[in-house]
Design a protein around this motif. Sequence first.
Motif, PDB file in Angstrom:
ATOM      1  N   LEU A  93      -7.820  36.411 -13.159  1.00  0.00           N
ATOM      2  CA  LEU A  93      -7.881  36.800 -14.574  1.00  0.00           C
ATOM      3  C   LEU A  93      -9.135  37.611 -14.899  1.00  0.00           C
ATOM      4  O   LEU A  93      -9.170  38.317 -15.902  1.00  0.00           O
ATOM      5  CB  LEU A  93      -7.815  35.552 -15.457  1.00  0.00           C
ATOM      6  N   HIS A  94     -10.149  37.513 -14.046  1.00  0.00           N
ATOM      7  CA  HIS A  94     -11.380  38.265 -14.293  1.00  0.00           C
ATOM      8  C   HIS A  94     -11.184  39.772 -14.109  1.00  0.00           C
ATOM      9  O   HIS A  94     -12.078  40.551 -14.440  1.00  0.00           O
ATOM     10  CB  HIS A  94     -12.514  37.774 -13.386  1.00  0.00           C
ATOM     11  N   LEU A  95     -10.013  40.165 -13.606  1.00  0.00           N
ATOM     12  CA  LEU A  95      -9.708  41.603 -13.531  1.00  0.00           C
ATOM     13  C   LEU A  95      -9.496  42.200 -14.918  1.00  0.00           C
ATOM     14  O   LEU A  95      -9.302  43.417 -15.054  1.00  0.00           O
ATOM     15  CB  LEU A  95      -8.465  41.832 -12.663  1.00  0.00           C
ATOM     16  N   ILE A  96      -9.569  41.366 -15.959  1.00  0.00           N
ATOM     17  CA  ILE A  96      -9.505  41.866 -17.338  1.00  0.00           C
ATOM     18  C   ILE A  96     -10.631  42.860 -17.615  1.00  0.00           C
ATOM     19  O   ILE A  96     -10.532  43.713 -18.510  1.00  0.00           O
ATOM     20  CB  ILE A  96      -9.574  40.684 -18.337  1.00  0.00           C
ATOM     21  N   MET A 104     -15.989  45.481 -26.135  1.00  0.00           N
ATOM     22  CA  MET A 104     -15.437  44.160 -26.415  1.00  0.00           C
ATOM     23  C   MET A 104     -14.915  44.085 -27.846  1.00  0.00           C
ATOM     24  O   MET A 104     -13.957  43.350 -28.123  1.00  0.00           O
ATOM     25  CB  MET A 104     -16.490  43.080 -26.164  1.00  0.00           C
ATOM     26  N   ALA A 105     -15.538  44.828 -28.751  1.00  0.00           N
ATOM     27  CA  ALA A 105     -15.020  44.892 -30.123  1.00  0.00           C
ATOM     28  C   ALA A 105     -13.636  45.545 -30.141  1.00  0.00           C
ATOM     29  O   ALA A 105     -12.726  45.104 -30.856  1.00  0.00           O
ATOM     30  CB  ALA A 105     -15.993  45.669 -31.005  1.00  0.00           C
ATOM     31  N   THR A 106     -13.461  46.603 -29.324  1.00  0.00           N
ATOM     32  CA  THR A 106     -12.138  47.240 -29.207  1.00  0.00           C
ATOM     33  C   THR A 106     -11.117  46.256 -28.662  1.00  0.00           C
ATOM     34  O   THR A 106      -9.979  46.185 -29.144  1.00  0.00           O
ATOM     35  CB  THR A 106     -12.234  48.474 -28.280  1.00  0.00           C
ATOM     36  N   LEU A 107     -11.507  45.489 -27.661  1.00  0.00           N
ATOM     37  CA  LEU A 107     -10.617  44.499 -27.063  1.00  0.00           C
ATOM     38  C   LEU A 107     -10.185  43.456 -28.092  1.00  0.00           C
ATOM     39  O   LEU A 107      -8.995  43.112 -28.193  1.00  0.00           O
ATOM     40  CB  LEU A 107     -11.329  43.821 -25.883  1.00  0.00           C
ATOM     41  N   GLU A 108     -11.161  42.963 -28.873  1.00  0.00           N
ATOM     42  CA  GLU A 108     -10.870  41.915 -29.848  1.00  0.00           C
ATOM     43  C   GLU A 108     -10.079  42.462 -31.039  1.00  0.00           C
ATOM     44  O   GLU A 108      -9.094  41.845 -31.480  1.00  0.00           O
ATOM     45  CB  GLU A 108     -12.177  41.276 -30.324  1.00  0.00           C
ATOM     46  N   ASN A 109     -10.486  43.617 -31.569  1.00  0.00           N
ATOM     47  CA  ASN A 109      -9.853  44.165 -32.776  1.00  0.00           C
ATOM     48  C   ASN A 109      -8.390  44.527 -32.540  1.00  0.00           C
ATOM     49  O   ASN A 109      -7.570  44.476 -33.464  1.00  0.00           O
ATOM     50  CB  ASN A 109     -10.623  45.386 -33.272  1.00  0.00           C
ATOM     51  N   ASN A 110      -8.055  44.919 -31.299  1.00  0.00           N
ATOM     52  CA  ASN A 110      -6.675  45.307 -30.988  1.00  0.00           C
ATOM     53  C   ASN A 110      -5.878  44.183 -30.313  1.00  0.00           C
ATOM     54  O   ASN A 110      -4.725  44.393 -29.946  1.00  0.00           O
ATOM     55  CB  ASN A 110      -6.669  46.546 -30.083  1.00  0.00           C
ATOM     56  N   ALA A 111      -6.528  43.008 -30.176  1.00  0.00           N
ATOM     57  CA  ALA A 111      -5.862  41.854 -29.546  1.00  0.00           C
ATOM     58  C   ALA A 111      -5.289  42.213 -28.179  1.00  0.00           C
ATOM     59  O   ALA A 111      -4.164  41.832 -27.831  1.00  0.00           O
ATOM     60  CB  ALA A 111      -4.779  41.298 -30.465  1.00  0.00           C
ATOM     61  N   TYR A 112      -6.069  42.961 -27.406  1.00  0.00           N
ATOM     62  CA  TYR A 112      -5.608  43.381 -26.083  1.00  0.00           C
ATOM     63  C   TYR A 112      -5.716  42.263 -25.033  1.00  0.00           C
ATOM     64  O   TYR A 112      -4.987  42.261 -24.039  1.00  0.00           O
ATOM     65  CB  TYR A 112      -6.430  44.574 -25.591  1.00  0.00           C
ATOM     66  N   ALA A 113      -6.660  41.325 -25.225  1.00  0.00           N
ATOM     67  CA  ALA A 113      -6.921  40.319 -24.192  1.00  0.00           C
ATOM     68  C   ALA A 113      -5.681  39.513 -23.816  1.00  0.00           C
ATOM     69  O   ALA A 113      -5.383  39.361 -22.617  1.00  0.00           O
ATOM     70  CB  ALA A 113      -8.056  39.391 -24.630  1.00  0.00           C
ATOM     71  N   PRO A 114      -4.907  38.986 -24.778  1.00  0.00           N
ATOM     72  CA  PRO A 114      -3.709  38.220 -24.382  1.00  0.00           C
ATOM     73  C   PRO A 114      -2.720  39.046 -23.556  1.00  0.00           C
ATOM     74  O   PRO A 114      -2.099  38.526 -22.622  1.00  0.00           O
ATOM     75  CB  PRO A 114      -3.108  37.795 -25.726  1.00  0.00           C
ATOM     76  N   THR A 115      -2.584  40.326 -23.894  1.00  0.00           N
ATOM     77  CA  THR A 115      -1.662  41.190 -23.150  1.00  0.00           C
ATOM     78  C   THR A 115      -2.115  41.346 -21.700  1.00  0.00           C
ATOM     79  O   THR A 115      -1.316  41.218 -20.764  1.00  0.00           O
ATOM     80  CB  THR A 115      -1.579  42.570 -23.822  1.00  0.00           C
ATOM     81  N   SER A 121     -16.844  36.771 -28.225  1.00  0.00           N
ATOM     82  CA  SER A 121     -16.275  35.532 -27.678  1.00  0.00           C
ATOM     83  C   SER A 121     -15.817  35.754 -26.241  1.00  0.00           C
ATOM     84  O   SER A 121     -15.358  36.845 -25.902  1.00  0.00           O
ATOM     85  CB  SER A 121     -15.084  35.084 -28.525  1.00  0.00           C
ATOM     86  N   PRO A 122     -15.917  34.741 -25.393  1.00  0.00           N
ATOM     87  CA  PRO A 122     -15.447  34.884 -24.008  1.00  0.00           C
ATOM     88  C   PRO A 122     -13.964  35.227 -23.976  1.00  0.00           C
ATOM     89  O   PRO A 122     -13.134  34.444 -24.448  1.00  0.00           O
ATOM     90  CB  PRO A 122     -15.716  33.494 -23.402  1.00  0.00           C
ATOM     91  N   PRO A 123     -13.567  36.372 -23.442  1.00  0.00           N
ATOM     92  CA  PRO A 123     -12.161  36.805 -23.461  1.00  0.00           C
ATOM     93  C   PRO A 123     -11.207  35.840 -22.768  1.00  0.00           C
ATOM     94  O   PRO A 123     -10.054  35.713 -23.175  1.00  0.00           O
ATOM     95  CB  PRO A 123     -12.189  38.151 -22.739  1.00  0.00           C
ATOM     96  N   LEU A 124     -11.667  35.161 -21.724  1.00  0.00           N
ATOM     97  CA  LEU A 124     -10.751  34.294 -20.991  1.00  0.00           C
ATOM     98  C   LEU A 124     -10.364  33.036 -21.762  1.00  0.00           C
ATOM     99  O   LEU A 124      -9.481  32.295 -21.350  1.00  0.00           O
ATOM    100  CB  LEU A 124     -11.343  33.902 -19.637  1.00  0.00           C
ATOM    101  N   LEU A 125     -11.025  32.796 -22.913  1.00  0.00           N
ATOM    102  CA  LEU A 125     -10.623  31.670 -23.744  1.00  0.00           C
ATOM    103  C   LEU A 125      -9.235  31.884 -24.326  1.00  0.00           C
ATOM    104  O   LEU A 125      -8.552  30.952 -24.735  1.00  0.00           O
ATOM    105  CB  LEU A 125     -11.631  31.459 -24.888  1.00  0.00           C
ATOM    106  N   SER A 126      -8.811  33.152 -24.373  1.00  0.00           N
ATOM    107  CA  SER A 126      -7.486  33.464 -24.909  1.00  0.00           C
ATOM    108  C   SER A 126      -6.436  33.516 -23.809  1.00  0.00           C
ATOM    109  O   SER A 126      -5.363  34.067 -23.977  1.00  0.00           O
ATOM    110  CB  SER A 126      -7.514  34.805 -25.646  1.00  0.00           C
ATOM    111  N   ALA A 127      -6.756  32.924 -22.636  1.00  0.00           N
ATOM    112  CA  ALA A 127      -5.824  32.975 -21.501  1.00  0.00           C
ATOM    113  C   ALA A 127      -4.487  32.328 -21.833  1.00  0.00           C
ATOM    114  O   ALA A 127      -3.447  32.719 -21.305  1.00  0.00           O
ATOM    115  CB  ALA A 127      -6.445  32.289 -20.285  1.00  0.00           C
ATOM    116  N   ALA A 128      -4.521  31.325 -22.724  1.00  0.00           N
ATOM    117  CA  ALA A 128      -3.274  30.628 -23.050  1.00  0.00           C
ATOM    118  C   ALA A 128      -2.484  31.350 -24.136  1.00  0.00           C
ATOM    119  O   ALA A 128      -1.348  30.986 -24.418  1.00  0.00           O
ATOM    120  CB  ALA A 128      -3.579  29.203 -23.505  1.00  0.00           C
ATOM    121  N   ALA A 129      -3.120  32.347 -24.753  1.00  0.00           N
ATOM    122  CA  ALA A 129      -2.440  33.058 -25.843  1.00  0.00           C
ATOM    123  C   ALA A 129      -1.343  33.946 -25.284  1.00  0.00           C
ATOM    124  O   ALA A 129      -1.422  34.439 -24.160  1.00  0.00           O
ATOM    125  CB  ALA A 129      -3.454  33.883 -26.628  1.00  0.00           C
ATOM    126  N   LYS A 130      -0.313  34.163 -26.071  1.00  0.00           N
ATOM    127  CA  LYS A 130       0.811  35.013 -25.659  1.00  0.00           C
ATOM    128  C   LYS A 130       0.733  36.354 -26.372  1.00  0.00           C
ATOM    129  O   LYS A 130       0.358  36.420 -27.538  1.00  0.00           O
ATOM    130  CB  LYS A 130       2.142  34.336 -26.006  1.00  0.00           C
TER     131      LYS A 130
END
Length: 555
Positions: free
Chosen positions: A391-394, A368-379, A544-553
């Motif tokens: 979206l849970h397929l993230i 999850m640190a890798t996900l957050e540090n690289n901002a992969y979640a919005p992508t 942080s819950p990754p799906l909170l960034s669902a609205a991010a581009k």
Amino acid sequence: MQDDKTVFKPPVPPPDSDRTVIARPGLQVFVEDASGKTQKDYFFTQGFTAGRAQDNRVVLDSAVISRHHLEVKREAGEWWLIDLNSANGVFIDGRRVESKSRLTLPVRVQLGNPGIFLRLQATGQEAGKAPQPSEDPAPAPPSDATPSGQAADRRHLSMDAVRERLMSAEEAEDAGDYTRMVRTLIREDRVVHSKKYNKWISVLAALFLVAAGVVTYQRIALSNARTLALDLFYDIKTLEVSLSRAELTIETSAKVLEQTINTLAQQKLQADQSQIKAEQEKIAAESRRLAQERKRLLGMKAKYQEYVQEAESLRIRFPTAARYEEELITKVAREFGESELELPEDFVDEVRRYIKYWQSSSRMPQAMATLENNAYAPTILAALDKEGLPLHLIYLPLQESNYDAAAVGPETRFGIAKGAWQLLASTGEDFGLKSGPLAATRDYDAEDQRFDFNQATRAGAKYLKLIYSTEAQASGLLVIASYNYGQNRVREMIKKMPDNPRDKNFWKFIQQYQIPKETYDYVFYIFSAAVIGEDPKHFGFKFSPPLLSAAAKPG
């Protein structure tokens, strides 16, 4: 203050009174008003307290009485009266009792002014003591007028004998007036209590019928709500499959049209522009229709949730940590496209078992640190949302590679999977990814687009949508199972299931087939990670819950 200095004399029973009673040693207490009328009576063997408070043995409801007014207790065979610092005092023969005074029975005690009176007299052996000089002894009661001196014998009857004499159906031949009077009172009391009992039985019976009616209604309402919810759920699944297939068709048609136009332009060939425009308008119109259907699908999902909440509201459940976790699990199941109303009995416990695995390992915090540090979640979320996927397929690339864009998998007979989504070269090429010259080796290759996180994510989402709209029939968990094993027998098993959402879901799949442990673990690792991601703090994680960034581009 009333000046009553008359020494009380206990009443003399009439000559014909029946003396068939058990006189236990103790103290008889009568509550009287100023005129001497008895309001209540008590019997004590050791003592009592009197006052306005409810915790007294003798409760006196009067403003002149203190909360704890007096105490009468027995010490060394004598009865003593103690003033409990009452506001209006305690009086005997017009004299106020100071703190503590030995009682000479019988006696009449005044509480307060004008006050309430307590008449105290000894019973049993105490009543038979030789009177003190200040006492006015009462004459001995005459014996019951019965033959052969039986009255004297009855004074010494046992408790069982007295009970038999008073409670028996037939009255004893030698019963006196007192016995007859008591038996009459007992019968009247039984009638009164019987009426009360019958009344309570009727009330309880009515309450039982009401409760039974409520339970029956609840069961019917619950069954109806559940049926409505399930019917709507599978209508939603059918529509999702239909929309996904239509969107794939439109996408293919648009791609073919675009390629045709490019080919004509390259070869400088003339084309019927009106026909091309008509095809473009047709594709655009179908796209608008599908967009409207997507909106209708959202409305159906909201209505389904109302049905589920109605069904759940009919269950009596208390909020607990375990209940909260169960709600998270059912929510994630619904988001993955599985009906929470059909969860297998042991599914919740099984998910909790895999949650414990994540809690005992450092793998999830690091990933999850890798996900957050690289901002992969919005992508990832943008790609899934574009394809209309859960979206849970993230959490799928979490299990595949820990979100490592440079990950390289083991060599298999199908090839070597690479990148965060662990795509085979052939699969990547099907969705527009170039493999590079080192595709057949376990080496990193900068030219291999599977290592490009953004491109690989878009390709991975398209691949998931293909599975989602065809063999998986909009079941997110079947999508996960298919993704794990690629071209082998798991997908073949899924294909053999009925081709409709109602009969093709993960619950029926695991009941129908003994699936490989690797696939089973794979599905539950991803599902349990999704549950943790709903509320990481609850499960002991700090991300942080990754799906909170669902609205991010994506950038």
